[in-house]
Design a protein around this motif. Sequence first.
Motif, PDB file in Angstrom:
ATOM      1  N   HIS A 507       1.021  -1.319  -0.528  1.00 16.41           N
ATOM      2  CA  HIS A 507       0.143  -0.215   0.141  1.00 16.41           C
ATOM      3  C   HIS A 507       0.700   1.416  -0.048  1.00 16.41           C
ATOM      4  CE1 HIS A 507      -4.035   2.877   0.994  1.00 16.41           C
ATOM      5  NE2 HIS A 507      -2.962   3.310   1.435  1.00 16.41           N
ATOM      6  N   GLY A 508       0.764   2.400  -0.796  1.00 12.66           N
ATOM      7  CA  GLY A 508       1.343   3.246  -0.839  1.00 12.66           C
ATOM      8  C   GLY A 508       2.878   3.648  -1.985  1.00 12.66           C
ATOM      9  N   TYR A 509       2.984   2.332  -2.577  1.00 15.84           N
ATOM     10  CA  TYR A 509       4.657   1.971  -2.957  1.00 15.84           C
ATOM     11  C   TYR A 509       4.170   3.347  -4.293  1.00 15.84           C
ATOM     12  CZ  TYR A 509       1.920   0.332  -7.431  1.00 15.84           C
ATOM     13  OH  TYR A 509       1.815  -0.553  -8.407  1.00 15.84           O
ATOM     14  N   ASP A 510       5.333   3.465  -4.004  1.00 19.76           N
ATOM     15  CA  ASP A 510       6.350   4.636  -5.392  1.00 19.76           C
ATOM     16  C   ASP A 510       7.005   3.884  -6.353  1.00 19.76           C
ATOM     17  OD1 ASP A 510       8.672   3.963  -4.282  1.00 19.76           O
ATOM     18  OD2 ASP A 510       8.576   5.369  -3.150  1.00 19.76           O
ATOM     19  N   ASP A 511       7.676   3.314  -6.737  1.00 24.53           N
ATOM     20  CA  ASP A 511       7.932   2.526  -8.117  1.00 24.53           C
ATOM     21  C   ASP A 511       7.662   0.490  -7.754  1.00 24.53           C
ATOM     22  OD1 ASP A 511      10.152   2.040 -10.049  1.00 24.53           O
ATOM     23  OD2 ASP A 511      11.130   2.442  -8.593  1.00 24.53           O
ATOM     24  N   MET A 512       7.889   0.304  -9.045  1.00 20.90           N
ATOM     25  CA  MET A 512       8.081  -1.333  -9.465  1.00 20.90           C
ATOM     26  C   MET A 512       9.686  -1.524 -10.501  1.00 20.90           C
ATOM     27  SD  MET A 512       5.007  -3.514 -10.886  1.00 20.90           S
ATOM     28  CE  MET A 512       5.726  -3.316 -12.816  1.00 20.90           C
ATOM     29  N   ILE A 513       9.935  -2.701 -10.016  1.00 20.25           N
ATOM     30  CA  ILE A 513      11.415  -2.955 -10.766  1.00 20.25           C
ATOM     31  C   ILE A 513      11.164  -4.504 -10.831  1.00 20.25           C
ATOM     32  CG2 ILE A 513      13.191  -4.226 -10.390  1.00 20.25           C
ATOM     33  CD1 ILE A 513      14.180  -2.208  -7.834  1.00 20.25           C
ATOM     34  N   LEU A 514      10.653  -4.978 -12.427  1.00 18.68           N
ATOM     35  CA  LEU A 514      10.502  -6.126 -13.163  1.00 18.68           C
ATOM     36  C   LEU A 514      11.029  -6.905 -13.658  1.00 18.68           C
ATOM     37  CD1 LEU A 514       7.601  -7.056 -14.381  1.00 18.68           C
ATOM     38  CD2 LEU A 514       7.746  -5.598 -15.949  1.00 18.68           C
ATOM     39  N   HIS A 515      11.065  -7.722 -13.857  1.00 18.15           N
ATOM     40  CA  HIS A 515      12.492  -8.853 -14.176  1.00 18.15           C
ATOM     41  C   HIS A 515      11.752  -9.505 -14.776  1.00 18.15           C
ATOM     42  CE1 HIS A 515      15.778  -7.668 -11.498  1.00 18.15           C
ATOM     43  NE2 HIS A 515      14.306  -7.660 -10.159  1.00 18.15           N
ATOM     44  N   GLY A 516      12.293  -9.871 -16.299  1.00 21.28           N
ATOM     45  CA  GLY A 516      12.089 -11.288 -17.014  1.00 21.28           C
ATOM     46  C   GLY A 516      10.713 -10.923 -18.073  1.00 21.28           C
ATOM     47  N   ASN A 517       9.829 -11.241 -18.648  1.00 22.97           N
ATOM     48  CA  ASN A 517       9.030 -10.690 -19.602  1.00 22.97           C
ATOM     49  C   ASN A 517       8.058 -11.208 -19.948  1.00 22.97           C
ATOM     50  OD1 ASN A 517       8.507 -10.348 -22.697  1.00 22.97           O
ATOM     51  ND2 ASN A 517      10.621 -11.450 -23.546  1.00 22.97           N
ATOM     52  N   LEU A 518       7.279 -10.390 -19.982  1.00 27.40           N
ATOM     53  CA  LEU A 518       5.678  -9.974 -19.489  1.00 27.40           C
ATOM     54  C   LEU A 518       5.341 -11.297 -20.893  1.00 27.40           C
ATOM     55  CD1 LEU A 518       4.569  -6.924 -18.572  1.00 27.40           C
ATOM     56  CD2 LEU A 518       4.289  -9.303 -16.965  1.00 27.40           C
ATOM     57  N   GLU A 520       6.952 -13.848 -22.560  1.00 26.18           N
ATOM     58  CA  GLU A 520       6.536 -15.090 -22.725  1.00 26.18           C
ATOM     59  C   GLU A 520       6.219 -15.309 -20.801  1.00 26.18           C
ATOM     60  OE1 GLU A 520      11.071 -15.101 -22.485  1.00 26.18           O
ATOM     61  OE2 GLU A 520      11.069 -14.410 -24.361  1.00 26.18           O
ATOM     62  N   ASN A 521       5.213 -14.899 -20.515  1.00 31.83           N
ATOM     63  CA  ASN A 521       4.468 -15.055 -19.855  1.00 31.83           C
ATOM     64  C   ASN A 521       5.267 -15.798 -18.018  1.00 31.83           C
ATOM     65  OD1 ASN A 521       2.045 -15.066 -20.997  1.00 31.83           O
ATOM     66  ND2 ASN A 521       2.278 -17.483 -21.421  1.00 31.83           N
ATOM     67  N   LYS A 522       6.664 -14.584 -18.148  1.00 33.23           N
ATOM     68  CA  LYS A 522       7.578 -15.400 -16.856  1.00 33.23           C
ATOM     69  C   LYS A 522       7.853 -13.869 -15.965  1.00 33.23           C
ATOM     70  CE  LYS A 522      11.656 -17.643 -15.950  1.00 33.23           C
ATOM     71  NZ  LYS A 522      13.080 -18.411 -15.779  1.00 33.23           N
ATOM     72  N   PHE A 523       7.693 -13.636 -15.378  1.00 33.54           N
ATOM     73  CA  PHE A 523       7.929 -12.277 -14.851  1.00 33.54           C
ATOM     74  C   PHE A 523       8.355 -12.279 -13.121  1.00 33.54           C
ATOM     75  CE2 PHE A 523       3.830 -11.846 -14.385  1.00 33.54           C
ATOM     76  CZ  PHE A 523       3.574 -11.595 -13.241  1.00 33.54           C
ATOM     77  N   VAL A 524       9.332 -11.462 -12.807  1.00 31.83           N
ATOM     78  CA  VAL A 524       8.839 -11.313 -11.239  1.00 31.83           C
ATOM     79  C   VAL A 524       9.133  -9.343 -10.841  1.00 31.83           C
ATOM     80  CG1 VAL A 524      10.729 -10.994  -8.698  1.00 31.83           C
ATOM     81  CG2 VAL A 524      10.044 -13.093 -10.415  1.00 31.83           C
ATOM     82  N   ALA A 525       8.305  -8.930  -9.976  1.00 34.04           N
ATOM     83  CA  ALA A 525       8.130  -7.026  -9.792  1.00 34.04           C
ATOM     84  C   ALA A 525       8.347  -7.383  -8.667  1.00 34.04           C
ATOM     85  CB  ALA A 525       6.357  -7.235 -10.182  1.00 34.04           C
ATOM     86  N   PHE A 526       9.036  -6.307  -8.053  1.00 35.51           N
ATOM     87  CA  PHE A 526       9.228  -5.981  -7.076  1.00 35.51           C
ATOM     88  C   PHE A 526       8.850  -4.577  -7.180  1.00 35.51           C
ATOM     89  CE2 PHE A 526      12.903  -8.979  -7.370  1.00 35.51           C
ATOM     90  CZ  PHE A 526      12.803  -9.890  -5.994  1.00 35.51           C
ATOM     91  N   GLU A 561      17.740  -1.693  -4.178  1.00 33.99           N
ATOM     92  CA  GLU A 561      19.327  -1.632  -5.279  1.00 33.99           C
ATOM     93  C   GLU A 561      19.512  -3.417  -5.128  1.00 33.99           C
ATOM     94  OE1 GLU A 561      22.136  -1.341  -7.018  1.00 33.99           O
ATOM     95  OE2 GLU A 561      20.937   0.858  -6.589  1.00 33.99           O
ATOM     96  N   GLU A 562      19.387  -4.049  -4.122  1.00 31.35           N
ATOM     97  CA  GLU A 562      18.816  -5.175  -4.275  1.00 31.35           C
ATOM     98  C   GLU A 562      18.050  -5.943  -5.021  1.00 31.35           C
ATOM     99  OE1 GLU A 562      20.614  -6.810  -0.239  1.00 31.35           O
ATOM    100  OE2 GLU A 562      18.963  -5.625   0.740  1.00 31.35           O
ATOM    101  N   ALA A 563      16.979  -5.188  -5.254  1.00 33.61           N
ATOM    102  CA  ALA A 563      15.930  -5.759  -6.032  1.00 33.61           C
ATOM    103  C   ALA A 563      15.981  -5.689  -7.504  1.00 33.61           C
ATOM    104  CB  ALA A 563      14.943  -5.116  -5.408  1.00 33.61           C
ATOM    105  N   ARG A 564      17.401  -4.635  -7.613  1.00 27.28           N
ATOM    106  CA  ARG A 564      18.159  -5.340  -9.457  1.00 27.28           C
ATOM    107  C   ARG A 564      18.209  -6.167 -10.009  1.00 27.28           C
ATOM    108  NH1 ARG A 564      18.306   1.004  -7.681  1.00 27.28           N
ATOM    109  NH2 ARG A 564      16.239   2.308  -8.344  1.00 27.28           N
ATOM    110  N   GLN A 565      18.671  -6.627  -8.848  1.00 24.24           N
ATOM    111  CA  GLN A 565      20.251  -7.438  -9.094  1.00 24.24           C
ATOM    112  C   GLN A 565      19.252  -9.071  -9.923  1.00 24.24           C
ATOM    113  OE1 GLN A 565      22.633  -8.564  -5.607  1.00 24.24           O
ATOM    114  NE2 GLN A 565      22.805  -6.388  -5.573  1.00 24.24           N
ATOM    115  N   ASP A 566      19.982 -10.366 -10.063  1.00 25.35           N
ATOM    116  CA  ASP A 566      19.230 -11.176 -10.007  1.00 25.35           C
ATOM    117  C   ASP A 566      18.408 -11.875  -9.357  1.00 25.35           C
ATOM    118  OD1 ASP A 566      17.700 -13.473 -10.955  1.00 25.35           O
ATOM    119  OD2 ASP A 566      19.432 -14.126 -12.287  1.00 25.35           O
ATOM    120  N   PRO A 567      16.411 -11.707  -9.204  1.00 25.10           N
ATOM    121  CA  PRO A 567      16.130 -12.455  -8.374  1.00 25.10           C
ATOM    122  C   PRO A 567      16.729 -13.656  -7.693  1.00 25.10           C
ATOM    123  CG  PRO A 567      14.531 -12.009 -10.270  1.00 25.10           C
ATOM    124  CD  PRO A 567      16.267 -11.743 -10.174  1.00 25.10           C
ATOM    125  N   SER A 568      17.137 -14.462  -8.626  1.00 23.63           N
ATOM    126  CA  SER A 568      17.787 -15.599  -7.801  1.00 23.63           C
ATOM    127  C   SER A 568      18.729 -15.584  -6.462  1.00 23.63           C
ATOM    128  CB  SER A 568      18.680 -16.959  -8.771  1.00 23.63           C
ATOM    129  OG  SER A 568      18.117 -16.510  -9.877  1.00 23.63           O
TER     130      SER A 568
END
Length: 577
Positions: A507-518, A520-526, A561-568
């Motif tokens: 609630h009240g988030y101000d940004d989203m970091i998206l990994h993957g490719n929508l 291709e039906n594969k993504f992670v959003a922080f 900053e950590e969320a910008r790295q590889d989600p693994s």
Amino acid sequence: MFSSCINRGVRKTPSTGTSPSRSMGQNSSRGSYSLNQTNNVQDRPGDVSIVEAVVCSTNDLENGQMKEVEVGEHKVLLVKEKGQFYALGNKCTHYGAPLSKGSYCDGVVRCPWHGACFDVRTGDIEDFPGLDSVHTFQVEVQDTNVLVKADTAAFNNFRRVKKMSRYEPSDPREVLIVGGGPASVVCTETLRQEGFTGKITLVSKETDLPYDRIKLSKTLSAKADEIALRKEDFYRDSDTTVLLGKEVTKVELGAKQVELSDGAKLSFTTLVLATGGRPRKPDIPGVDLANVFTLRTVKDANAIAAKFKDKHMVVLGTSFIGLEVACAMVSHAASVSVVGNSAAPLLHVFGREIGEWIQKLHESKGVKFYNSNSIAEFEGQDGVLTTVKLKDGTHLQADACVLGVGVVPSTDFLQGSGLNLTDNGYILVDKNMRTNIENVYAAGDITQFPLACAGNESVNIQHWQMAHQHGRTAGLDIAGKGREISSVPYFWTVQFGKSIRYAGYHHGYDDMILHGNLSENKFVAFFTKSERVTAAASLGWDPVVSQFAQLLAKGGSLSKEEARQDPSALADKLNKS
């Protein structure tokens, strides 16, 4: 892998040639120790059939690591923690997901699909969904070999119900639970599992035993007995009185009693309120025409199921219920149109990019969207819906319409009772689900409670998983084993076979970091607020959301900053937390 079997007490020597140690308990001087002595299979038959296998070497796993191993023909989860090994069932008791594909940290394994948690030492369920625990198995270390022994009865049913106490007439305590949802069911069983011997009465205004309500928007033709959380014999065996078709209309806290719609009164020493919500019905002309539906109960779902085949259907609302109903109907209906006031489906939950991807997925299946719009009027003939008129003047042919615009708390009967309610009608509770009145608790969608992973902000979370945890927390406190709630919100939605997981509170988030490719039906959003990640969502990237939930549950955090790295990399972060 080496294996051997024992049937009806007859031992066969492992193919390694190593004689199994008979020592019970740790005995390092002999290079052998035994763990997980209790198999915890309920109602074990007199004839015990044991299967055993050497599953690995002691050096094959690092501390904090888990793996799936085979014991005979069965899959078992093996975990190494602080030099000791634990073995338990590998199937989550919710939908059977392989726990080995999930997340592990500090003695707790979390399901990769829907976030249920299990204690690896006891097999007990620690967080939900699902109701049951898993079996644990005996582990022996012989020199460098790790041997697992299992009673084969445990594999006949991977779900384990914890032993429950029964009612003792000499116990004067009376717990009255109002509501027919998961919070009520879990509270009931937690009380009995923790040794409570007083009287338990569950009152529900529905005429069916409590069921898995979230399946209704996905399978509209579901029958109550098919999706019941527990069968009738479960309540009988746990000495729980269940009163169906009874609505509580008044609470008299001073007299410690409630009044039912039929005038009857029930007394209590402890009261648990878990009445959930009722569908919001917008004030739109014609909303009371026949075939304008809300969806809350089995009867609602079945009524919709009886109408949509080869018919023109309209859905008002682009959140979870509306979209899941559209998924369920579109392959059988003549047309499905979804009307929403936002620029994209689920915009407030997942943001524009993911919302637009969800819309394209629906459109590829034939669903039509009318975004940034609303219904101005329901038009009909002879009292039956025929047309929906939108705010922009568009007219849609409509044989039926499903309203999916949220719920309001079913707490009107509590006005003036003395309970602290918010302006919106939610009941304020603390971390043990206690209200401002002694021995009165509230649980589930009707509560506003301190959320640990959001800095104890007082919030209302209407998730299936959280309602379970509320019931457990209240039950533990009533049984004298109070434990403050620290559960991380976890939910999922299935859109045309694509399961999106979510954990946290953004609630009240101000940004989203998206990994993957929508595409291709594969993504992670922080989802981030300032420099901190407050929630994560994923599709086709398990178990990253469960790892994130585990990180928050252990008091950890993830920076932007950590969320910008590889989600693994979350796995390493979790191991260090």
